[in-house]
Design a protein around this motif. Sequence first.
Motif, mmCIF file in Angstrom:
data_model
loop_
_atom_site.group_PDB
_atom_site.id
_atom_site.type_symbol
_atom_site.label_atom_id
_atom_site.label_comp_id
_atom_site.label_asym_id
_atom_site.label_seq_id
_atom_site.Cartn_x
_atom_site.Cartn_y
_atom_site.Cartn_z
ATOM 1 N N GLU A 1 -8.567 2.070 -18.037
ATOM 2 C CA GLU A 1 -7.165 2.354 -18.270
ATOM 3 C C GLU A 1 -7.060 3.038 -19.630
ATOM 4 N N ARG B 1 -10.106 -6.871 -15.368
ATOM 5 C CA ARG B 1 -9.449 -5.885 -14.498
ATOM 6 C C ARG B 1 -10.387 -4.698 -14.296
ATOM 7 N N ASP C 1 -3.425 -5.871 -5.312
ATOM 8 C CA ASP C 1 -3.245 -4.422 -5.234
ATOM 9 C C ASP C 1 -4.244 -3.851 -4.239
ATOM 10 N N GLU D 1 -11.750 -1.000 -12.485
ATOM 11 C CA GLU D 1 -11.191 0.334 -12.260
ATOM 12 C C GLU D 1 -10.717 0.432 -10.826
ATOM 13 N N ARG D 2 -9.776 1.322 -10.589
ATOM 14 C CA ARG D 2 -9.308 1.617 -9.245
ATOM 15 C C ARG D 2 -10.501 2.048 -8.380
ATOM 16 N N ALA E 1 -8.555 4.256 -0.446
ATOM 17 C CA ALA E 1 -8.945 2.902 -0.861
ATOM 18 C C ALA E 1 -9.053 1.947 0.328
ATOM 19 N N CYS F 1 0.841 -1.203 0.000
ATOM 20 C CA CYS F 1 0.000 0.000 0.000
ATOM 21 C C CYS F 1 0.873 1.248 0.000
ATOM 22 N N THR G 1 -3.536 6.451 -9.592
ATOM 23 C CA THR G 1 -2.474 5.471 -9.793
ATOM 24 C C THR G 1 -1.170 5.927 -9.134
ATOM 25 N N GLN H 1 -8.075 -3.437 -7.856
ATOM 26 C CA GLN H 1 -8.105 -3.702 -9.300
ATOM 27 C C GLN H 1 -7.949 -5.194 -9.561
ATOM 28 N N ASP I 1 -5.849 -1.184 -4.448
ATOM 29 C CA ASP I 1 -6.954 -0.432 -5.063
ATOM 30 C C ASP I 1 -8.071 -1.348 -5.561
ATOM 31 N N GLU J 1 -2.629 4.958 0.055
ATOM 32 C CA GLU J 1 -3.905 4.355 -0.345
ATOM 33 C C GLU J 1 -5.030 4.707 0.632
#
Length: 342
Positions: free
Chosen positions: A137, A206, A103, A208-209, A22, A16, A214, A107, A105, A19
């Motif tokens: 993306e 995949r 991750d 989105e965040r 998130a 992290c 990013t 994703q 986020d 973040e």
Amino acid sequence: MTSIAHRPKVSLVVPCYNEEPAIPHLRRELTALADALVNQHGCECEILLVDDGSRDRTWEHIRAFTADDARVRGARLSRNFGHQAALTCGYDLASGDVIICLDADLQDPPNVVPEMIAKWRAGADVVYAIRKARQGETAFKLFTASLFYKLIRKLSAADIRENSGDFRLMSRRSLDALNRLRERQRFIRGMVGWVGYRTDEVHYERLERVAGVTKYPFRKMLLLAADAIVSFSRFPLKLAYWCAFSLSGLFLAYLLVSLVRYFAFNTQMVPGWPSLIATIIAFGAANLLCVGLLGEYVGRIYEEIKQRPIYLLQEVVSRPGDAPPGNPGSPGIPGNSGEPRP
Ligand code: UDP
Ligand code: MG
């Protein structure tokens, strides 16, 4: 894996960096995933959050999470070392039989994890999660990512999967092998390919965040790509050969044409010109060849200095009752694993 007792332990590793927005989502999803793994999939679960020197309140959130849930551990790096270093720290600390990195986020959707564990139970040591689609993306990121994977696959002998990020499952033995590679410039995707063992894959969309922006701006992506190419290919060192051959070929052809024009067609030439050009070509080519040769040696020194183990055993068979032989790949060489583990 058959040798693991009934309840294998799953380590979920999450690097992290800044973040904070998130983390509440991450916390909710990880808790749900851990509960599902424990209650529905017969696993133990450990959650490892590595704070890569965040400047926001990420660490406070991680600490609160560890206080509320005994399955959660937090680790904090002294500064921002980058994603690959944070992931390495998580891998070093993980104690599970199966290790999965995600991750922060979201994703990498946690709902793919049970499918990955099923592949591991079927015998895979490394399960890659391959992206089917990438929502949210930019076309630029998709294009540069695809170009990068094509280039690195061409230049390198390691098995680097296209469209696989660092979202993957590793078995204990493949992670132990990976953890023995203590090189400083780390491109973990490539290193996992180098380690080998039995691989499998699952496919996912995949997303989105979930929040925030990013942490991989174009500059960091370029640095990672440079690490990948230089760590996994000696091609850049061989460029001197290519220059030597192509440039000297070009100028030799030019010299030949000039000489033919002089002798056959009597075209005027400045006196001394052919000998001068010939000397320049000879020295230029010799120089580039020597640089290429040096590159070969420097390249080998570079490979050696990384101190990777020469090979890793996949399996040892022996008659029932005989003691299995030790792993000749690690004959107790001090420093074989590089720097000491934390
Ligand atoms: N990350 C990190 N250190 C860094 C940059 C990123 O630990 O220096 C973490 C980040 O918090 C996230 C993961 O690496 O969990 C992937 O980063 P990000 O989602 O920003 O990259 P992208 O998905 O945009 O390529
Ligand atoms: Mg991301």
